[in-house]
Design an enzyme around this catalytic site. Structure first.
Site, PDB file in Angstrom:
ATOM      1  CG  HIS A  51      -1.975  -0.987   1.235  1.00  0.00           C
ATOM      2  ND1 HIS A  51      -3.075  -0.882   2.061  1.00  0.00           N
ATOM      3  CD2 HIS A  51      -2.160  -2.128   0.517  1.00  0.00           C
ATOM      4  CE1 HIS A  51      -3.884  -1.901   1.860  1.00  0.00           C
ATOM      5  NE2 HIS A  51      -3.345  -2.683   0.924  1.00  0.00           N
TER       6      HIS A  51
ATOM      7  CD  GLU B 296      -1.978   4.226   3.291  1.00  0.00           C
ATOM      8  OE1 GLU B 296      -2.240   4.409   2.130  1.00  0.00           O
ATOM      9  OE2 GLU B 296      -2.611   3.441   3.904  1.00  0.00           O
TER      10      GLU B 296
ATOM     11  CB  CYS C 250      -6.589  -0.418   5.302  1.00  0.00           C
ATOM     12  SG  CYS C 250      -4.873  -0.996   5.202  1.00  0.00           S
TER      13      CYS C 250
ATOM     14  CB  CYS D  83      -2.049   1.644   6.153  1.00  0.00           C
ATOM     15  SG  CYS D  83      -1.664   0.812   4.590  1.00  0.00           S
TER      16      CYS D  83
END
Length: 145
Positions: free
Chosen positions: A44, A46, A74, A77
């Protein structure tokens, strides 16, 4: 700049989420989703930005940093943000399916955890959400053909 990263992700056929990390007024990380390219479910925006920032700063503790991201983090993260001790997160569009800051969970405000994250959400939410909506609309249309 995070929105630019999201656009770059879309151009690479990745879910368009972008992130940047700033420390002491300078950008120390720029990233976007790369799950498809890397065949990595943890890739992801992040997560990649946190790894880049830690390398740039020479420490896993990202104290004094601000993370800007186009989508509400999420649970994975948000957990990484907490573990990295990022003190400030600014995010764009809410994530009704996986948001862990205010939509589904409130990890940054959980008093059971030993770190708190100052957070501001819905910043440029329309622009951030539009990139995601357009991406998934295009995907749906491609799948119909």
């Amino acid at each position: 700049m995070a929105i630019d990263q999201a656009r770059e992700a879309a151009a690479e056929d990745e879910v368009p989420v972008g992130a940047i990390i700033v420390a002491a007024g300078r950008i120390v990380a720029t990233a976007h989703n790369q799950r498809e390219q890397l065949s990595d479910p943890t890739a992801h925006a992040e997560m990649i930005a946190i790894t880049q920032a830690a390398a740039a700063l020479g420490s896993w503790r990202l104290e004094g940093c601000t993370l800007y991201v186009t989508l509400e983090p999420c649970p994975m993260c948000a957990g990484a943000i907490l573990q990295a001790r990022v003190p400030v997160v600014v995010w764009g569009a809410a994530d009704p399916k996986a948001g862990a800051v205010e939509t589904l969970y409130r990890l940054f405000d959980d008093p059971r955890l030993n770190h708190r994250v100052e957070h501001t959400g819905h910043v440029m939410a329309d622009a951030c959400g539009r990139i995601l909506s357009e991406f998934f609309r295009k995907k749906r249309n491609e799948n119909r053909k």
